[in-house]
Motif scaffolding. Structure first.
Motif, mmCIF file in Angstrom:
data_model
loop_
_atom_site.group_PDB
_atom_site.id
_atom_site.type_symbol
_atom_site.label_atom_id
_atom_site.label_comp_id
_atom_site.label_asym_id
_atom_site.label_seq_id
_atom_site.Cartn_x
_atom_site.Cartn_y
_atom_site.Cartn_z
ATOM 1 N N MET A 1 0.213 -1.335 0.315
ATOM 2 C CA MET A 1 -0.335 0.402 0.109
ATOM 3 C C MET A 1 0.515 1.790 0.245
ATOM 4 S SD MET A 1 -2.925 1.378 3.091
ATOM 5 C CE MET A 1 -3.555 0.210 2.099
ATOM 6 N N PRO A 2 0.675 2.485 -1.441
ATOM 7 C CA PRO A 2 1.055 3.390 -1.076
ATOM 8 C C PRO A 2 0.957 4.235 0.133
ATOM 9 C CG PRO A 2 0.188 3.066 -3.137
ATOM 10 C CD PRO A 2 -0.233 2.007 -1.944
ATOM 11 N N PRO A 3 2.632 5.020 0.642
ATOM 12 C CA PRO A 3 2.394 5.969 1.908
ATOM 13 C C PRO A 3 1.280 6.913 1.737
ATOM 14 C CG PRO A 3 5.076 5.288 0.641
ATOM 15 C CD PRO A 3 3.738 5.449 0.052
ATOM 16 N N LEU A 4 0.876 7.292 0.454
ATOM 17 C CA LEU A 4 -0.545 8.131 0.854
ATOM 18 C C LEU A 4 -1.568 7.722 1.270
ATOM 19 C CD1 LEU A 4 -0.722 10.915 0.223
ATOM 20 C CD2 LEU A 4 -1.236 10.696 -2.014
ATOM 21 N N GLU A 5 -1.520 6.526 0.565
ATOM 22 C CA GLU A 5 -2.950 5.930 0.215
ATOM 23 C C GLU A 5 -3.351 5.342 1.930
ATOM 24 O OE1 GLU A 5 -4.935 2.146 -1.083
ATOM 25 O OE2 GLU A 5 -3.813 2.719 -1.776
ATOM 26 N N SER A 6 -1.552 4.793 3.053
ATOM 27 C CA SER A 6 -2.496 4.309 4.280
ATOM 28 C C SER A 6 -1.885 5.573 5.050
ATOM 29 C CB SER A 6 -0.913 3.609 4.415
ATOM 30 O OG SER A 6 0.293 4.179 4.073
ATOM 31 N N ASP A 7 -2.080 6.668 5.324
ATOM 32 C CA ASP A 7 -2.198 7.647 5.618
ATOM 33 C C ASP A 7 -3.774 8.791 5.605
ATOM 34 O OD1 ASP A 7 0.313 8.472 5.928
ATOM 35 O OD2 ASP A 7 0.951 9.660 4.617
ATOM 36 N N LYS A 8 -4.483 8.177 4.470
ATOM 37 C CA LYS A 8 -5.992 8.722 4.348
ATOM 38 C C LYS A 8 -6.292 7.675 4.898
ATOM 39 C CE LYS A 8 -5.249 10.054 -0.467
ATOM 40 N NZ LYS A 8 -5.695 10.465 -1.875
ATOM 41 N N VAL A 9 -6.422 6.234 5.296
ATOM 42 C CA VAL A 9 -6.650 5.232 5.949
ATOM 43 C C VAL A 9 -6.681 5.427 7.817
ATOM 44 C CG1 VAL A 9 -6.841 2.726 6.100
ATOM 45 C CG2 VAL A 9 -6.491 3.100 4.456
ATOM 46 N N GLY A 10 -5.663 5.938 7.405
ATOM 47 C CA GLY A 10 -4.934 6.085 8.919
ATOM 48 C C GLY A 10 -6.712 7.280 9.640
ATOM 49 N N LEU A 11 -5.913 8.739 8.714
ATOM 50 C CA LEU A 11 -6.897 9.444 8.762
ATOM 51 C C LEU A 11 -8.378 9.442 8.982
ATOM 52 C CD1 LEU A 11 -6.616 12.748 8.957
ATOM 53 C CD2 LEU A 11 -6.981 13.356 6.439
ATOM 54 N N HIS A 12 -8.857 8.503 8.107
ATOM 55 C CA HIS A 12 -10.277 8.125 8.229
ATOM 56 C C HIS A 12 -10.710 7.362 9.166
ATOM 57 C CE1 HIS A 12 -13.464 7.429 6.835
ATOM 58 N NE2 HIS A 12 -13.662 5.755 6.721
ATOM 59 N N ILE A 13 -9.619 6.667 9.859
ATOM 60 C CA ILE A 13 -10.110 5.804 11.740
ATOM 61 C C ILE A 13 -9.803 7.021 11.887
ATOM 62 C CG2 ILE A 13 -9.418 4.144 13.180
ATOM 63 C CD1 ILE A 13 -8.239 2.768 10.425
ATOM 64 N N LEU A 14 -9.232 7.628 12.513
ATOM 65 C CA LEU A 14 -9.135 9.475 13.508
ATOM 66 C C LEU A 14 -10.128 9.528 13.416
ATOM 67 C CD1 LEU A 14 -6.903 9.748 15.081
ATOM 68 C CD2 LEU A 14 -6.342 11.865 13.647
ATOM 69 N N LEU A 15 -10.875 10.053 11.813
ATOM 70 C CA LEU A 15 -11.568 11.106 11.902
ATOM 71 C C LEU A 15 -12.938 9.933 12.973
ATOM 72 C CD1 LEU A 15 -11.554 13.208 8.567
ATOM 73 C CD2 LEU A 15 -11.477 13.682 10.850
ATOM 74 N N LYS A 16 -13.071 8.816 12.115
ATOM 75 C CA LYS A 16 -14.320 7.646 13.420
ATOM 76 C C LYS A 16 -14.554 7.863 14.359
ATOM 77 C CE LYS A 16 -15.340 5.124 8.845
ATOM 78 N NZ LYS A 16 -15.176 3.357 8.081
ATOM 79 N N LEU A 17 -13.349 7.736 15.067
ATOM 80 C CA LEU A 17 -12.867 7.582 16.889
ATOM 81 C C LEU A 17 -13.211 9.033 16.691
ATOM 82 C CD1 LEU A 17 -10.176 5.221 16.887
ATOM 83 C CD2 LEU A 17 -12.195 4.823 16.907
ATOM 84 N N SER A 18 -13.017 10.233 16.617
ATOM 85 C CA SER A 18 -13.471 11.402 16.730
ATOM 86 C C SER A 18 -14.569 11.177 16.614
ATOM 87 C CB SER A 18 -12.614 12.691 16.212
ATOM 88 O OG SER A 18 -11.181 12.566 16.180
ATOM 89 N N ALA A 19 -15.123 11.507 15.680
ATOM 90 C CA ALA A 19 -16.653 11.215 15.758
ATOM 91 C C ALA A 19 -17.570 10.699 16.610
ATOM 92 C CB ALA A 19 -16.894 10.772 14.153
ATOM 93 N N LEU A 20 -17.049 9.147 16.810
ATOM 94 C CA LEU A 20 -17.434 8.828 17.952
ATOM 95 C C LEU A 20 -17.460 8.925 19.334
ATOM 96 C CD1 LEU A 20 -18.864 5.987 18.534
ATOM 97 C CD2 LEU A 20 -16.808 4.345 18.592
ATOM 98 N N VAL A 21 -16.140 9.945 19.597
ATOM 99 C CA VAL A 21 -16.077 10.445 20.934
ATOM 100 C C VAL A 21 -16.973 11.107 20.879
ATOM 101 C CG1 VAL A 21 -14.768 11.809 22.315
ATOM 102 C CG2 VAL A 21 -13.491 9.749 20.983
ATOM 103 N N ILE A 22 -17.483 12.261 19.870
ATOM 104 C CA ILE A 22 -18.124 13.510 20.556
ATOM 105 C C ILE A 22 -19.759 12.849 20.072
ATOM 106 C CG2 ILE A 22 -19.157 15.578 18.733
ATOM 107 C CD1 ILE A 22 -16.442 15.549 17.572
ATOM 108 N N ILE A 23 -19.978 11.997 19.970
ATOM 109 C CA ILE A 23 -21.345 11.742 19.875
ATOM 110 C C ILE A 23 -21.649 10.908 21.448
ATOM 111 C CG2 ILE A 23 -22.721 9.890 19.387
ATOM 112 C CD1 ILE A 23 -21.827 10.181 16.213
ATOM 113 N N LEU A 24 -20.412 10.191 21.944
ATOM 114 C CA LEU A 24 -21.010 9.500 23.311
ATOM 115 C C LEU A 24 -21.284 10.866 24.231
ATOM 116 C CD1 LEU A 24 -18.304 6.322 22.534
ATOM 117 C CD2 LEU A 24 -20.756 6.228 22.664
ATOM 118 N N ALA A 25 -20.076 11.410 24.417
ATOM 119 C CA ALA A 25 -20.242 12.481 25.438
ATOM 120 C C ALA A 25 -21.533 13.747 24.756
ATOM 121 C CB ALA A 25 -19.278 14.002 24.679
ATOM 122 N N GLY A 26 -21.752 13.777 24.090
ATOM 123 C CA GLY A 26 -23.351 14.268 23.897
ATOM 124 C C GLY A 26 -24.237 13.855 24.166
ATOM 125 N N ILE A 27 -24.199 12.592 24.705
ATOM 126 C CA ILE A 27 -25.811 11.255 24.922
ATOM 127 C C ILE A 27 -25.133 10.994 26.259
ATOM 128 C CG2 ILE A 27 -25.681 9.051 24.801
ATOM 129 C CD1 ILE A 27 -25.226 8.441 22.618
#
Length: 349
Positions: A1-27
């Motif tokens: 996997m090219p480095p650029l694509e792996s960075d996108k996957v990591g950023l995508h996972i990080l954004l999902k986790l951030s959204a999950l934390v925000i949702i749980l904090a709101g609940i």
């Protein structure tokens, strides 16, 4: 996997986790609003089979809902009234608990001369500050009397939910992008949760009634209060039955004796062994398809997120999340992690 694509996957996972934390904090922040809605939904799910039973026998839906909700209102009012009277009497006797507990511990120290506990009555009275215990119990009483004021709002919400339930499938067909898959998942989730909550409520009623009757026969005070506690905590998986046994055992030890404490513990153990380990698994069948470890983690998670109500409803809430995950591509693998394991037919040997 090219480095650029792996960075996108990591950023995508990080954004999902951030959204999950925000949702749980709101609940978590909105728990004061969400918890009453969950309680109303819990009552609506438990009462809907009764409404359906009346409708199948020719009773109109408005009349069936009125009968069921009116019966629920009478039972809740009587239960809270009797429980409030028991707790008032319990609060009046709290100061005696400190002295009795201190005397029991000192007698235990004198009965075993080889054990030098070096207990100080003054220090024990400081640690067993009855004012703190009474303040905590008074807070519970205030919440109980506040529950009376919230019953009307709870009942009205349940009534609207029971009227709305027949229109839900029609609305979902137009609201969801893939209605066949999602409605099937929601139907399976609702069917499983309704089955679980109805049977759990029935078994919890048996648990509370047997505990109440057994404590009355033993002459233990506040038997009704401990029976109600056993009924409520029976919804909490794994540790609920243990927690419900501790207060009456302590009381029996203080006011009656060691033998009575052992008998109370034996009563709770027998009820848990018969109803929890024999009757409940046979009535539940396959259950909600979750591992024991996941059930325990869900107890901690929902308890932190929504408080005591979250602990009571931890199993059905996790089951709904698991079934809804199975209807999506991204959540299907996570749903497998929440399951009990491989089917028995696939196990080697």
């Amino acid at each position: 996997m090219p480095p650029l694509e792996s960075d996108k996957v990591g950023l995508h996972i990080l954004l999902k986790l951030s959204a999950l934390v925000i949702i749980l904090a709101g609940i978590h922040a909105a728990a004061d609003i969400i918890v009453p809605l969950l309680m109303a939904l819990f009552f609506a799910i438990v009462l809907n089979p009764l409404v359906t039973w009346f409708i199948r026998r020719g009773v109109s839906r408005p009349l069936a809902i009125s009968i069921v909700v009116f019966a629920m209102l009478i039972m809740l009012t009587l239960l809270i009234g009797v429980l409030a009277a028991s707790m008032n009497e319990f609060l009046a006797m709290l100061p005696k608990y400190n002295k009795m507990l201190m005397q029991k511990v000192l007698e235990f120290e004198r009965s075993i001369p080889l054990v030098h506990l070096r207990l100080s009555p003054e220090r024990m009275l400081q640690r067993l500050d009855s004012e703190k215990v009474m303040a905590f119990a008074t807070t519970l009483m205030t919440g109980l009397s506040g529950a009376m004021a919230s019953i009307l709002l709870l009942v009205m919400t349940v009534v609207f939910m029971l009227f709305e339930v027949r229109h839900v499938p029609y609305k979902l067909r137009f609201a969801l992008s893939n209605p066949q898959v999602h409605i099937a998942g929601l139907h399976r989730a609702l069917k499983g949760v309704t089955h679980y909550l109805a049977l759990k409520t029935l078994i919890s009623l048996w648990t509370g009634a047997i505990i109440w009757a057994g404590l009355v026969l033993m002459g233990v005070q506040f038997a009704l209060m401990w029976g109600v506690l056993g009924f409520l905590l029976n919804y909490i998986p794994n540790i609920g039955s243990v927690l419900s046994a501790i207060p009456p055992m302590i009381q029996a030890f203080l006011f009656n004796g060691t033998y009575e404490m052992i008998m109370v513990g034996a009563l709770f153990l027998a009820v848990h062994m018969v109803l929890g380990n024999i009757v409940e698994p046979r009535m539940m069948g396959r259950g909600l398809g979750m591992s024991t470890f996941v059930v325990f983690l869900s107890l901690l998670f929902w308890g932190w997120l929504l408080g005591p109500v979250g602990m009571l409803l931890s199993v059905p809430l996790t089951s709904v999340c698991k079934i809804l995950m199975e209807t999506t591509k991204g959540g299907a693998k996570l749903a497998i992690l929440l399951g009990p394991g491989r089917p028995k037919s696939r196990l080697p040997g």
